[in-house]
Enzyme design. Structure first.
Site, mmCIF file in Angstrom:
data_model
loop_
_atom_site.group_PDB
_atom_site.id
_atom_site.type_symbol
_atom_site.label_atom_id
_atom_site.label_comp_id
_atom_site.label_asym_id
_atom_site.label_seq_id
_atom_site.Cartn_x
_atom_site.Cartn_y
_atom_site.Cartn_z
ATOM 1 N N LYS A 21 0.814 -1.206 0.137
ATOM 2 C CA LYS A 21 -0.061 0.160 -0.114
ATOM 3 C C LYS A 21 0.793 1.277 -0.011
ATOM 4 O O LYS A 21 0.771 2.394 -0.733
ATOM 5 C CB LYS A 21 -1.137 -0.050 1.269
ATOM 6 C CG LYS A 21 -1.707 1.262 1.271
ATOM 7 C CD LYS A 21 -2.533 1.118 2.833
ATOM 8 C CE LYS A 21 -1.640 1.919 3.896
ATOM 9 N NZ LYS A 21 -1.446 3.143 4.057
ATOM 10 N N ASN A 22 1.922 1.248 0.859
ATOM 11 C CA ASN A 22 2.763 2.406 0.936
ATOM 12 C C ASN A 22 3.714 2.761 -0.165
ATOM 13 O O ASN A 22 4.169 3.601 -0.141
ATOM 14 C CB ASN A 22 3.508 2.340 2.336
ATOM 15 C CG ASN A 22 2.566 2.541 3.485
ATOM 16 O OD1 ASN A 22 1.619 3.097 3.339
ATOM 17 N ND2 ASN A 22 3.173 1.957 4.781
ATOM 18 N N ARG A 94 -3.612 10.440 3.100
ATOM 19 C CA ARG A 94 -2.384 11.376 3.114
ATOM 20 C C ARG A 94 -1.785 11.538 1.680
ATOM 21 O O ARG A 94 -1.059 12.106 1.661
ATOM 22 C CB ARG A 94 -1.545 10.810 4.292
ATOM 23 C CG ARG A 94 -2.099 10.753 5.801
ATOM 24 C CD ARG A 94 -1.151 10.251 6.647
ATOM 25 N NE ARG A 94 -0.934 8.893 6.450
ATOM 26 C CZ ARG A 94 0.067 8.168 6.078
ATOM 27 N NH1 ARG A 94 1.079 8.952 5.809
ATOM 28 N NH2 ARG A 94 0.029 6.927 5.947
ATOM 29 N N ASP A 118 -5.312 7.594 8.827
ATOM 30 C CA ASP A 118 -5.246 7.249 9.934
ATOM 31 C C ASP A 118 -5.529 8.322 11.140
ATOM 32 O O ASP A 118 -4.470 9.240 11.110
ATOM 33 C CB ASP A 118 -4.026 6.182 10.286
ATOM 34 C CG ASP A 118 -4.189 4.974 9.346
ATOM 35 O OD1 ASP A 118 -5.331 4.600 9.102
ATOM 36 O OD2 ASP A 118 -3.054 4.220 9.522
#
Length: 454
Positions: A21-22, A94, A118
């Site tokens: 994901k990151n 983000r 988050d």
């Protein structure tokens, strides 16, 4: 959306990691830097990539996803920037602030929504803004958005990050690859996902050097080309599945897990009493038959190559089953133990305190260092942030009704429910879906009793 989970089952089998994901979300944004098509293989179909796709489509990207249980692929093409001002999205994460650099490079201005993501404490954006400002951008923080302009283009600069922020490092890199001149980033983040993004950009034609001592150097180029790139496997998923295997006394082959991404985690897992074997195509995680009792450990999170902050939540659940007192000292985010209340509700004995329970236990000296053990001081020392946890075990967990607080605490809820007695209900499943692809289907293949209810 909720999960209903019946605990007490031993999990066994194989599970394949999705793309990270990151890394995937940042690579989608990086594709905006070129007018040519890009293809991302091993693409995770998760909530955060859906939000990023909405952002990219609003800008002018054409996106096609080819789904596959063995790894989906995404084709993304932004031949022109049709809209440089995206001030609202149906959901928030983000990622939008990372679009500032690519948009400034291509059209000289940008406006993107304020950060979401988050709920784990403040994530200051001053590091991002200071870096882009040093490169020639003018940035205005509005009520619900960031507006940036660089009418004369971006230029290279010396950037010293006050903390090795992953997002700020990536933002600076994305802005610098098409800027004029040379950019140096000092105290940069060097997480595997950052390096994966760098490798993608290099294949697109960027000139990026990763130096020693957290230094990254970028020589700007005039244009980038399209690329086909395979996203690295998600190391956070790997840790989650490893903890599940050991916590349930099972044996799980995590396919595509890479030893290099998990060096500090596997050491901790072995100290606790878990075990692993490197196999062709993945890593087998299990609890040896003779290790009926798990052992306490002391953990301190840190930027890479330290113990990752996203790993402490699943490990905390595992430590509730260890015989003795363990500690977790969180030094990356100041407010990441909200999930402890839920574990205590299930029968865990965890106390969260503001005291530093780790080697980074001194206030900084005048130069910002704690001169013992050769390491830096904890950023939160003396600031009354509840950033340490003491975990007493073993405790028998019981089922409960829980609400997901954020993505990483959500996976902790799932692990806790899978080892608890009885049937647990976890509401807010869509938050877990932000980072874990089809988590309920994949866990059922390991023998878990988990079902999704809309």
């Amino acid at each position: 959306m909720k999960f209903i989970i019946s605990g007490g089952k031993r999990l066994e089998g194989e599970i394949r990691l999705a793309g990270a994901k990151n890394a995937a979300t940042k690579m989608m944004v990086a594709s905006i830097l070129t007018s040519e098509p890009c293809v991302l293989e091993n693409f995770p179909e998760i909530g955060d990539t859906e939000i990023t796709a909405e952002l990219c489509r609003s800008i002018g990207s054409k996106i096609e996803v080819e789904s596959s249980p063995d790894g989906s692929s995404l084709k993304i093409h932004t031949p022109e920037i049709k809209n440089s001002k995206v001030i609202s999205l149906s959901r928030r994460n983000r990622i939008p602030i990372l679009a500032l650099g690519p948009l400034l490079a291509r059209v000289g201005e940008a406006e993107v929504p304020i950060l979401g993501g988050d709920k784990i404490g403040p994530r200051p954006v001053d590091i991002h803004i200071n870096a882009l400002t040093a490169m020639g951008a003018t940035i205005e923080v509005r009520d619900n958005s960031y507006f940036a302009s660089a009418k004369n283009g971006l230029h290279g600069a010396e950037i010293v990050l006050r903390y090795p922020s992953v997002g700020a490092t990536e933002n600076t890199i994305l802005a610098a690859v098409l800027a004029s001149g040379r950019t140096a980033i000092h105290n940069a983040a060097i997480e595997p996902e950052v390096l994966d993004l760098i490798k993608m950009l290099q294949q697109m034609g960027a000139i990026i050097e990763v130096g020693a001592n957290r230094n990254i150097y970028i020589d700007g180029v005039k244009e980038l080309r399209g690329v086909t790139y395979r996203i690295m496997p998600d190391r956070n998923e790997a840790v989650s599945f490893a903890c599940l295997a050991v916590a349930t006394g099972g044996k799980v082959l995590v396919k595509e897990a890479r030893h290099d991404d998990l060096l500090n985690f596997v050491n901790v897992l072995r100290k606790i009493g878990g075990e692993y074997e490197i196999q062709e195509g993945g890593i087998l995680f299990y609890r040896p038959v003779e290790n009926k009792i798990l052992h306490p450990v002391n953990i301190e999170t840190d930027p890479h190559p330290g113990f990752m902050t996203d790993w402490q939540q699943p490990v905390a659940v595992l430590l509730t089953q260890a015989d003795g007192e363990s500690t977790i000292h969180e030094t990356v985010y100041e407010d990441r133990f909200a999930y402890v209340k839920d574990l205590n509700l299930m029968g865990a004995e965890i106390k969260v305190v503001s005291k530093c329970l780790g080697e980074k236990s001194r206030l900084p000296d005048g130069d910002g260092q704690a001169h013992h053990n050769g390491g830096q001081a904890c950023r939160f020392a003396g600031r009354e942030h509840n950033h340490s946890a003491a975990i007493k075990g073993p405790t028998r967990l019981k089922a409960a009704s829980l609400e997901v607080r954020d993505l990483r605490s959500g996976i902790a809820h799932i692990i806790a429910a899978l080892i608890a007695d009885g049937e647990s209900t976890i509401t807010g499943a869509e938050e877990i879906d932000r980072g874990y692809e089809r988590i309920d289907e994949r866990l059922r293949a390991l023998g878990a009793e988990i079902r999704r209810i809309a």
